[in-house]
Design a protein around this motif. Structure first.
Motif, PDB file in Angstrom:
ATOM      1  N   MET A 151       6.141  16.451 -13.782  1.00 31.49           N
ATOM      2  CA  MET A 151       5.482  16.483 -12.536  1.00 31.49           C
ATOM      3  C   MET A 151       5.599  15.415 -11.511  1.00 31.49           C
ATOM      4  SD  MET A 151       1.738  18.014 -11.236  1.00 31.49           S
ATOM      5  CE  MET A 151       0.581  16.633 -11.715  1.00 31.49           C
ATOM      6  N   ILE A 152       5.760  15.446 -10.401  1.00 29.85           N
ATOM      7  CA  ILE A 152       5.895  14.335  -9.477  1.00 29.85           C
ATOM      8  C   ILE A 152       4.783  14.374  -8.584  1.00 29.85           C
ATOM      9  CG2 ILE A 152       7.145  13.367  -7.536  1.00 29.85           C
ATOM     10  CD1 ILE A 152       8.779  13.273  -9.749  1.00 29.85           C
ATOM     11  N   LYS A 153       4.072  13.284  -8.436  1.00 30.16           N
ATOM     12  CA  LYS A 153       2.678  13.118  -7.818  1.00 30.16           C
ATOM     13  C   LYS A 153       2.911  12.420  -6.463  1.00 30.16           C
ATOM     14  CE  LYS A 153      -1.958  12.480  -7.917  1.00 30.16           C
ATOM     15  NZ  LYS A 153      -2.612  13.735  -6.920  1.00 30.16           N
ATOM     16  N   CYS A 154       2.651  12.923  -5.501  1.00 31.84           N
ATOM     17  CA  CYS A 154       2.576  12.275  -4.181  1.00 31.84           C
ATOM     18  C   CYS A 154       1.478  11.562  -3.970  1.00 31.84           C
ATOM     19  CB  CYS A 154       3.137  13.156  -3.116  1.00 31.84           C
ATOM     20  SG  CYS A 154       3.355  12.559  -1.412  1.00 31.84           S
ATOM     21  N   HIS A 155       1.460  10.054  -3.416  1.00 34.03           N
ATOM     22  CA  HIS A 155       0.468   9.355  -3.061  1.00 34.03           C
ATOM     23  C   HIS A 155       0.052   9.124  -1.713  1.00 34.03           C
ATOM     24  CE1 HIS A 155      -0.405   8.468  -7.303  1.00 34.03           C
ATOM     25  NE2 HIS A 155       0.988   7.800  -7.299  1.00 34.03           N
ATOM     26  N   LEU A 156       0.855  10.144  -0.758  1.00 35.64           N
ATOM     27  CA  LEU A 156       0.659  10.109   0.584  1.00 35.64           C
ATOM     28  C   LEU A 156      -0.693  10.166   1.313  1.00 35.64           C
ATOM     29  CD1 LEU A 156       2.208   9.662   3.457  1.00 35.64           C
ATOM     30  CD2 LEU A 156       2.379  12.154   3.476  1.00 35.64           C
ATOM     31  N   SER A 157      -1.545  11.136   0.661  1.00 30.43           N
ATOM     32  CA  SER A 157      -2.825  11.316   0.981  1.00 30.43           C
ATOM     33  C   SER A 157      -3.646   9.941   0.971  1.00 30.43           C
ATOM     34  CB  SER A 157      -3.565  12.397   0.419  1.00 30.43           C
ATOM     35  OG  SER A 157      -3.695  12.497  -0.767  1.00 30.43           O
ATOM     36  N   ARG A 158      -3.585   9.356  -0.280  1.00 35.52           N
ATOM     37  CA  ARG A 158      -4.276   8.198  -0.414  1.00 35.52           C
ATOM     38  C   ARG A 158      -3.825   7.033   0.477  1.00 35.52           C
ATOM     39  NH1 ARG A 158      -2.822   3.885  -3.017  1.00 35.52           N
ATOM     40  NH2 ARG A 158      -1.071   4.738  -4.026  1.00 35.52           N
ATOM     41  N   ILE A 159      -2.565   7.075   0.639  1.00 37.81           N
ATOM     42  CA  ILE A 159      -1.949   5.787   1.333  1.00 37.81           C
ATOM     43  C   ILE A 159      -2.596   6.206   2.632  1.00 37.81           C
ATOM     44  CG2 ILE A 159       0.069   4.843   2.535  1.00 37.81           C
ATOM     45  CD1 ILE A 159       1.389   5.437  -0.127  1.00 37.81           C
ATOM     46  N   GLY A 201       5.841   0.293   4.859  1.00 36.10           N
ATOM     47  CA  GLY A 201       6.265  -1.150   4.181  1.00 36.10           C
ATOM     48  C   GLY A 201       6.010  -0.859   2.802  1.00 36.10           C
ATOM     49  N   CYS A 202       6.458   0.370   1.985  1.00 32.51           N
ATOM     50  CA  CYS A 202       6.378   0.447   0.485  1.00 32.51           C
ATOM     51  C   CYS A 202       7.622   0.792   0.049  1.00 32.51           C
ATOM     52  CB  CYS A 202       5.322   1.274   0.584  1.00 32.51           C
ATOM     53  SG  CYS A 202       5.460   3.103   0.785  1.00 32.51           S
ATOM     54  N   GLN A 203       7.577   0.830  -1.279  1.00 32.14           N
ATOM     55  CA  GLN A 203       8.784   1.189  -2.002  1.00 32.14           C
ATOM     56  C   GLN A 203       8.592   2.988  -2.482  1.00 32.14           C
ATOM     57  OE1 GLN A 203      11.343  -0.453  -2.844  1.00 32.14           O
ATOM     58  NE2 GLN A 203      10.508  -2.104  -1.387  1.00 32.14           N
ATOM     59  N   VAL A 204       9.537   3.359  -2.811  1.00 37.05           N
ATOM     60  CA  VAL A 204       9.610   4.747  -3.387  1.00 37.05           C
ATOM     61  C   VAL A 204       8.547   5.106  -4.451  1.00 37.05           C
ATOM     62  CG1 VAL A 204      10.897   6.708  -4.193  1.00 37.05           C
ATOM     63  CG2 VAL A 204      11.866   5.222  -2.314  1.00 37.05           C
ATOM     64  N   GLY A 205       8.356   4.174  -5.156  1.00 40.39           N
ATOM     65  CA  GLY A 205       7.476   4.259  -6.354  1.00 40.39           C
ATOM     66  C   GLY A 205       6.025   4.121  -5.911  1.00 40.39           C
ATOM     67  N   ASP A 206       5.743   3.739  -4.859  1.00 40.80           N
ATOM     68  CA  ASP A 206       4.430   3.582  -4.181  1.00 40.80           C
ATOM     69  C   ASP A 206       4.019   4.973  -3.452  1.00 40.80           C
ATOM     70  OD1 ASP A 206       4.253   0.952  -4.677  1.00 40.80           O
ATOM     71  OD2 ASP A 206       5.139   0.220  -2.953  1.00 40.80           O
ATOM     72  N   LEU A 207       4.875   5.730  -3.127  1.00 39.66           N
ATOM     73  CA  LEU A 207       4.639   7.042  -2.527  1.00 39.66           C
ATOM     74  C   LEU A 207       4.774   8.335  -3.604  1.00 39.66           C
ATOM     75  CD1 LEU A 207       7.000   7.243   0.498  1.00 39.66           C
ATOM     76  CD2 LEU A 207       4.523   7.442   0.516  1.00 39.66           C
ATOM     77  N   PHE A 208       5.515   8.158  -4.605  1.00 39.14           N
ATOM     78  CA  PHE A 208       5.882   9.160  -5.736  1.00 39.14           C
ATOM     79  C   PHE A 208       5.629   8.635  -7.030  1.00 39.14           C
ATOM     80  CE2 PHE A 208       8.217  10.512  -1.931  1.00 39.14           C
ATOM     81  CZ  PHE A 208       7.896  11.528  -1.681  1.00 39.14           C
ATOM     82  N   GLU A 209       5.216   9.257  -8.026  1.00 41.00           N
ATOM     83  CA  GLU A 209       4.835   9.065  -9.365  1.00 41.00           C
ATOM     84  C   GLU A 209       5.351   9.986 -10.134  1.00 41.00           C
ATOM     85  OE1 GLU A 209       1.421   7.604 -12.404  1.00 41.00           O
ATOM     86  OE2 GLU A 209       0.933   7.892 -10.172  1.00 41.00           O
ATOM     87  N   TYR A 210       6.016   9.630 -11.130  1.00 38.59           N
ATOM     88  CA  TYR A 210       6.592  10.834 -12.186  1.00 38.59           C
ATOM     89  C   TYR A 210       5.400  10.735 -13.157  1.00 38.59           C
ATOM     90  CZ  TYR A 210       8.530  13.420 -16.073  1.00 38.59           C
ATOM     91  OH  TYR A 210       8.910  14.241 -17.273  1.00 38.59           O
ATOM     92  N   GLN A 211       4.936  12.106 -13.425  1.00 33.84           N
ATOM     93  CA  GLN A 211       3.566  12.211 -14.583  1.00 33.84           C
ATOM     94  C   GLN A 211       4.133  13.432 -15.386  1.00 33.84           C
ATOM     95  OE1 GLN A 211       0.062  13.158 -12.529  1.00 33.84           O
ATOM     96  NE2 GLN A 211      -0.269  10.721 -11.960  1.00 33.84           N
ATOM     97  N   THR A 212       4.085  12.769 -16.717  1.00 33.01           N
ATOM     98  CA  THR A 212       4.636  13.856 -17.786  1.00 33.01           C
ATOM     99  C   THR A 212       3.245  14.948 -18.080  1.00 33.01           C
ATOM    100  OG1 THR A 212       3.486  12.496 -19.439  1.00 33.01           O
ATOM    101  CG2 THR A 212       5.842  12.308 -19.084  1.00 33.01           C
ATOM    102  N   ASN A 213       3.765  16.216 -18.276  1.00 26.22           N
ATOM    103  CA  ASN A 213       2.762  17.423 -18.215  1.00 26.22           C
ATOM    104  C   ASN A 213       2.283  17.290 -19.646  1.00 26.22           C
ATOM    105  OD1 ASN A 213       3.221  18.372 -15.662  1.00 26.22           O
ATOM    106  ND2 ASN A 213       4.775  19.792 -16.449  1.00 26.22           N
ATOM    107  N   SER A 214       0.927  17.424 -19.874  1.00 33.70           N
ATOM    108  CA  SER A 214       0.405  17.502 -21.083  1.00 33.70           C
ATOM    109  C   SER A 214       0.791  18.660 -22.016  1.00 33.70           C
ATOM    110  CB  SER A 214      -1.403  17.659 -21.132  1.00 33.70           C
ATOM    111  OG  SER A 214      -1.507  18.514 -20.296  1.00 33.70           O
TER     112      SER A 214
END
Length: 70
Positions: free
Chosen positions: A1-9, A55-68
């Motif tokens: 799953m791809i997690k988007c950190h836009l709301s946090r930023i 002023g960030c990298q792609v990895g700061d916006l999106f994160e790959y998380q494995t599903n349990s």
């Protein structure tokens, strides 16, 4: 799953969706879907515009998380 950190930023910088849309030129609906993590796809130009704006990298916006479940 791809997690988007836009709301946090955006929260850390006290930005509204309309502000980010206006400043980046990205459609407000696209920003909203990313903010609420309901987007199923995003154009690379939008990712580039967000990275440039924040002023960030792609990895700061999106994160790959494995599903349990995997």
């Amino acid at each position: 799953m791809i997690k988007c950190h836009l709301s946090r930023i955006m929260g850390e910088r006290k930005l509204k969706i309309v502000d980010v849309a206006r400043e980046t030129g990205i459609n407000r609906g696209t920003i909203t879907r990313l903010y609420h993590e309901t987007a199923s796809r995003i154009e690379l130009e939008a990712v580039e515009a967000l990275c440039h704006y924040f002023g960030c990298q792609v990895g700061d916006l999106f994160e790959y998380q494995t599903n349990s479940d995997d």
